[in-house]
Design a protein around this motif. Structure first.
Motif, PDB file in Angstrom:
ATOM      1  N   PRO A 162       0.797  -1.232   0.000  1.00  0.00           N
ATOM      2  CA  PRO A 162       0.000   0.000   0.000  1.00  0.00           C
ATOM      3  C   PRO A 162       0.825   1.276   0.000  1.00  0.00           C
ATOM      4  O   PRO A 162       0.279   2.364  -0.073  1.00  0.00           O
ATOM      5  CB  PRO A 162      -0.809  -0.119   1.290  1.00  0.00           C
ATOM      6  CG  PRO A 162       0.069  -0.899   2.203  1.00  0.00           C
ATOM      7  CD  PRO A 162       0.785  -1.892   1.318  1.00  0.00           C
ATOM      8  N   LEU A 163       2.125   1.149   0.094  1.00  0.00           N
ATOM      9  CA  LEU A 163       3.085   2.259   0.145  1.00  0.00           C
ATOM     10  C   LEU A 163       2.976   3.022   1.469  1.00  0.00           C
ATOM     11  O   LEU A 163       2.065   3.815   1.675  1.00  0.00           O
ATOM     12  CB  LEU A 163       2.932   3.218  -1.027  1.00  0.00           C
ATOM     13  CG  LEU A 163       3.565   2.734  -2.339  1.00  0.00           C
ATOM     14  CD1 LEU A 163       3.173   3.658  -3.478  1.00  0.00           C
ATOM     15  CD2 LEU A 163       5.077   2.669  -2.215  1.00  0.00           C
ATOM     16  N   VAL A 164       3.926   2.753   2.331  1.00  0.00           N
ATOM     17  CA  VAL A 164       3.981   3.412   3.636  1.00  0.00           C
ATOM     18  C   VAL A 164       4.574   4.806   3.459  1.00  0.00           C
ATOM     19  O   VAL A 164       5.658   4.965   2.891  1.00  0.00           O
ATOM     20  CB  VAL A 164       4.841   2.593   4.622  1.00  0.00           C
ATOM     21  CG1 VAL A 164       5.028   3.342   5.933  1.00  0.00           C
ATOM     22  CG2 VAL A 164       4.205   1.227   4.859  1.00  0.00           C
ATOM     23  N   LEU A 165       3.869   5.808   3.963  1.00  0.00           N
ATOM     24  CA  LEU A 165       4.363   7.180   3.930  1.00  0.00           C
ATOM     25  C   LEU A 165       4.851   7.578   5.314  1.00  0.00           C
ATOM     26  O   LEU A 165       4.508   6.960   6.321  1.00  0.00           O
ATOM     27  CB  LEU A 165       3.257   8.127   3.466  1.00  0.00           C
ATOM     28  CG  LEU A 165       2.679   7.864   2.082  1.00  0.00           C
ATOM     29  CD1 LEU A 165       1.604   8.880   1.758  1.00  0.00           C
ATOM     30  CD2 LEU A 165       3.768   7.877   1.018  1.00  0.00           C
ATOM     31  N   THR A 166       5.638   8.616   5.378  1.00  0.00           N
ATOM     32  CA  THR A 166       6.212   9.039   6.653  1.00  0.00           C
ATOM     33  C   THR A 166       5.135   9.611   7.569  1.00  0.00           C
ATOM     34  O   THR A 166       4.274  10.381   7.130  1.00  0.00           O
ATOM     35  CB  THR A 166       7.285  10.116   6.440  1.00  0.00           C
ATOM     36  OG1 THR A 166       6.679  11.269   5.851  1.00  0.00           O
ATOM     37  CG2 THR A 166       8.391   9.610   5.542  1.00  0.00           C
ATOM     38  N   VAL A 167       5.211   9.229   8.845  1.00  0.00           N
ATOM     39  CA  VAL A 167       4.288   9.828   9.815  1.00  0.00           C
ATOM     40  C   VAL A 167       4.621  11.305  10.010  1.00  0.00           C
ATOM     41  O   VAL A 167       3.762  12.109  10.349  1.00  0.00           O
ATOM     42  CB  VAL A 167       4.335   9.061  11.156  1.00  0.00           C
ATOM     43  CG1 VAL A 167       5.647   9.275  11.891  1.00  0.00           C
ATOM     44  CG2 VAL A 167       3.149   9.437  12.043  1.00  0.00           C
ATOM     45  N   ASN A 168       5.861  11.667   9.744  1.00  0.00           N
ATOM     46  CA  ASN A 168       6.296  13.057   9.770  1.00  0.00           C
ATOM     47  C   ASN A 168       5.948  13.698   8.429  1.00  0.00           C
ATOM     48  O   ASN A 168       6.713  13.648   7.480  1.00  0.00           O
ATOM     49  CB  ASN A 168       7.815  13.124  10.006  1.00  0.00           C
ATOM     50  CG  ASN A 168       8.369  14.515   9.858  1.00  0.00           C
ATOM     51  OD1 ASN A 168       7.690  15.498  10.126  1.00  0.00           O
ATOM     52  ND2 ASN A 168       9.619  14.610   9.402  1.00  0.00           N
ATOM     53  N   GLY A 204      12.591  10.697   8.363  1.00  0.00           N
ATOM     54  CA  GLY A 204      12.482  12.106   8.712  1.00  0.00           C
ATOM     55  C   GLY A 204      12.313  12.360  10.192  1.00  0.00           C
ATOM     56  O   GLY A 204      12.407  13.511  10.635  1.00  0.00           O
ATOM     57  N   ALA A 205      12.047  11.328  10.966  1.00  0.00           N
ATOM     58  CA  ALA A 205      11.953  11.480  12.419  1.00  0.00           C
ATOM     59  C   ALA A 205      13.360  11.433  13.014  1.00  0.00           C
ATOM     60  O   ALA A 205      14.277  10.885  12.408  1.00  0.00           O
ATOM     61  CB  ALA A 205      11.097  10.377  13.019  1.00  0.00           C
ATOM     62  N   PRO A 206      13.557  11.992  14.195  1.00  0.00           N
ATOM     63  CA  PRO A 206      14.883  11.905  14.840  1.00  0.00           C
ATOM     64  C   PRO A 206      15.320  10.452  14.997  1.00  0.00           C
ATOM     65  O   PRO A 206      14.500   9.575  15.295  1.00  0.00           O
ATOM     66  CB  PRO A 206      14.640  12.571  16.204  1.00  0.00           C
ATOM     67  CG  PRO A 206      13.487  13.496  15.974  1.00  0.00           C
ATOM     68  CD  PRO A 206      12.609  12.805  14.984  1.00  0.00           C
ATOM     69  N   GLU A 207      16.605  10.221  14.804  1.00  0.00           N
ATOM     70  CA  GLU A 207      17.116   8.846  14.821  1.00  0.00           C
ATOM     71  C   GLU A 207      16.790   8.115  16.119  1.00  0.00           C
ATOM     72  O   GLU A 207      16.540   6.907  16.110  1.00  0.00           O
ATOM     73  CB  GLU A 207      18.627   8.844  14.586  1.00  0.00           C
ATOM     74  CG  GLU A 207      19.033   9.138  13.161  1.00  0.00           C
ATOM     75  CD  GLU A 207      18.491   8.127  12.170  1.00  0.00           C
ATOM     76  OE1 GLU A 207      18.544   6.908  12.461  1.00  0.00           O
ATOM     77  OE2 GLU A 207      17.997   8.544  11.109  1.00  0.00           O
ATOM     78  N   GLU A 208      16.760   8.842  17.228  1.00  0.00           N
ATOM     79  CA  GLU A 208      16.558   8.171  18.512  1.00  0.00           C
ATOM     80  C   GLU A 208      15.133   7.659  18.708  1.00  0.00           C
ATOM     81  O   GLU A 208      14.902   6.780  19.554  1.00  0.00           O
ATOM     82  CB  GLU A 208      16.936   9.093  19.671  1.00  0.00           C
ATOM     83  CG  GLU A 208      16.108  10.352  19.808  1.00  0.00           C
ATOM     84  CD  GLU A 208      16.634  11.539  19.009  1.00  0.00           C
ATOM     85  OE1 GLU A 208      16.218  12.680  19.303  1.00  0.00           O
ATOM     86  OE2 GLU A 208      17.470  11.312  18.096  1.00  0.00           O
TER      87      GLU A 208
END
Length: 306
Positions: A162-168, A204-208
């Motif tokens: 379904p193609l996952v998009l960024t939550v950010n 796009g979210a912080p690595e941590e």
């Protein structure tokens, strides 16, 4: 669930250098570490490789098969490179991927049929990515499955994505993606397989905080019926989610929460965080991530600290 190791990917500087320099020892070690960590299949992403795609894919398939016998996923937009990889594979491979346009379907479905291969089909049409479950399902029913039938590709060789998009940036799409998986499993007989690029959700979210977002999203997708995922199998905590769900492990508060989340999605319900002990910092972080993915709390990079 089929775990597809994502680490042999041209976007990694080390992997790109190893491919460019034909450093097979580095790539073979990376392949073996993924298999030892639980990968059932290995994704081989060489990028477009317009000039050297055939030679590059053939070389990469051969050197990975020297050290591992797991099935391979041929990940490139170069059709000639895909066919070269299919010819070199000892076992039926997974083509990554076709979209739902007639041009790609009429090019790649015949290859899947010719080599008895599986194929990832993205719900991406000529007008771009659909924003709703219904529009994704429409592409499956009107484009992807008819093309599979036309070229005699069994429906259970199709891996619908379904193609996952960024939550950010695309927060509302997380739930659309989860529910699309549920509908895909009901679209045909025998049911098609389902898959996704799991790590896309946290791009796009912080690595941590990326690993936590990935863990929670994987749990939700599994509850909805996800069959496979291209994912970071070198992440021990992510792989632990699979073990918790497979074994029904209730030995820790965190495992009990993940099981409860999974069970909610199995029955088609969003998770109610009112049952969570928010005084426990680990449980609180999981609960707030659930809220983010369920679009109940506005995403910000600092959402765990607000």
């Amino acid at each position: 669930m089929i775990v597809i190791g994502e680490s042999i990917h041209i976007i990694s500087r080390q992997v790109r250098a190893a491919i460019d320099n034909r450093d097979k020892a580095f790539l073979q070690d990376l392949a073996l570490r993924q298999v030892e960590s639980g990968a059932h299949w290995l994704d081989l992403n060489i990028g477009p490789q317009k000039k050297a795609g055939v030679e590059t894919m053939t070389w990469l398939v051969n050197i990975i098969q020297e050290v591992s016998n797991v099935p391979l996923v041929l990940d490139t937009t170069n059709v000639e490179a895909i066919e070269a990889g299919l010819e070199a594979c000892h076992k039926p491979a997974l083509i990554n991927s076709t979209d739902a346009t007639l041009e790609r379907l009429n090019t790649l479905m015949p290859l899947a049929a010719k080599y008895n291969a599986n194929i990832i089909a993205l719900t991406l049409g000529s007008s771009g990515l659909p924003r709703t479950i219904d529009s994704r399902l429409e592409l499956v029913l009107e484009q992807i499955l008819p093309a599979a039938a036309q070229y005699n590709v069994p429906f259970n060789h199709i891996f619908l994505d379904p193609l996952v998009l960024t939550v950010n940036g695309n927060q509302g799409q997380a739930m659309q993606t989860v529910e699309a998986i549920r509908y895909f499993k009901q679209a045909c007989e025998p049911p098609s397989m389902t898959t996704c690029g799991l790590s896309n959700i946290s791009n796009g979210a912080p690595e941590e905080i990326r690993p936590l977002i990935n863990r929670v999203f994987l749990t939700m997708m599994l509850g909805a019926g996800l069959d496979s995922a291209i994912m970071n199998c070198l992440d021990d905590e992510l792989m632990k989610i699979l073990r918790i769900i497979d074994s029904g492990d209730k030995s820790t508060p965190e495992s009990r929460l993940y099981l409860s989340l999974y069970n909610s999605y199995v029955i088609g319900e969003q998770f109610d965080i009112s049952t969570v002990d928010m005084d426990n910092p680990k449980l609180r972080d999981i609960a707030r991530t659930i809220q983010i993915l369920q679009n109940q709390l506005l995403y910000a990079h600092s959402y765990l600290n607000t």
